[in-house]
Enzyme design. Sequence first.
Site, mmCIF file in Angstrom:
data_model
loop_
_atom_site.group_PDB
_atom_site.id
_atom_site.type_symbol
_atom_site.label_atom_id
_atom_site.label_comp_id
_atom_site.label_asym_id
_atom_site.label_seq_id
_atom_site.Cartn_x
_atom_site.Cartn_y
_atom_site.Cartn_z
ATOM 1 C CE LYS A 1 -12.384 28.633 29.848
ATOM 2 N NZ LYS A 1 -12.270 28.425 28.419
ATOM 3 C CG HIS B 1 -6.647 29.571 30.385
ATOM 4 N ND1 HIS B 1 -7.214 30.202 29.299
ATOM 5 C CD2 HIS B 1 -7.315 28.412 30.555
ATOM 6 C CE1 HIS B 1 -8.194 29.425 28.835
ATOM 7 N NE2 HIS B 1 -8.277 28.342 29.581
ATOM 8 C CD GLU C 1 -7.133 24.427 28.634
ATOM 9 O OE1 GLU C 1 -8.219 23.892 28.849
ATOM 10 O OE2 GLU C 1 -6.902 25.611 28.887
#
Length: 247
Positions: A9, A96, A165
Amino acid sequence: MRYFIGNWKMFGVPKSINILNKINSFHSKDKNRRKYRVIFTPPYTLLETYAKYFRNKRISIGSQNCYQKDLYSSNTAAVSPFMIRAVGAKYTLIGHSDNRSEGDTNDMLKDKVKFALKNNLKVVFCIGENKKDKKNNRTFSVLKNQITKVLEKKFNRNNIIVAYEPVWSIGTGKIPTKKELEKTTMHIKKVLKHLFKTKSPAVLYGGSVDGSNVEMFKEIRDIDGFLIGGASKSSKKFIDIIKNYYR
Ligand code: 13P
């Protein structure tokens, strides 16, 4: 094949390569080394240096995102899959939850996957329900929708990895129960098998994975590896995950 992917990140400067160097040496000497791949996604600023440095080593490098159009465009701050591949990166994350929450739509994600594959990047496509979806028992339909609105049958499934996720688990220390994960990952693989008509791409789990909880995950048949955030910023924590997985 198992995958351990570290997503940095917004973390890292050039000298943070020391962290990856330690992980690379561990991987080269590990007796289980042929059973898994290690991939790291540093920020764009480090992509070229790290990709060049690790070219003939064990770790592969990928980007955290990419723009949805080929080659060049007049979009400030955007980086295309073509540019990412040109500096030697081999993978890219797409979808993401950080980027979905900033406005990435299914249509944009579909274009991103398409152009990334076209430019010879392997795609780590991220999906996951949020807290509200979970509370309202919508997890299965949300995940199915996220997959089928973006991935197409004609995409090469060998160049796609799906990372599950749950948004509520990212960076919170909360993880699903073993039962929940068994059901959810089985559902994801079923949807993927149906879509591709053959085998499913690899399915990873991501969200608060660390050295102490990884042993629970390894008992779940449909999990082929992990997408690791926080614990990927420390070589020791990342190596502990691999060691405890194979213990
Ligand atoms: P954490 O491992 O910090 O929960 O992050 C997971 C993640 O978002 C990786 O992409």
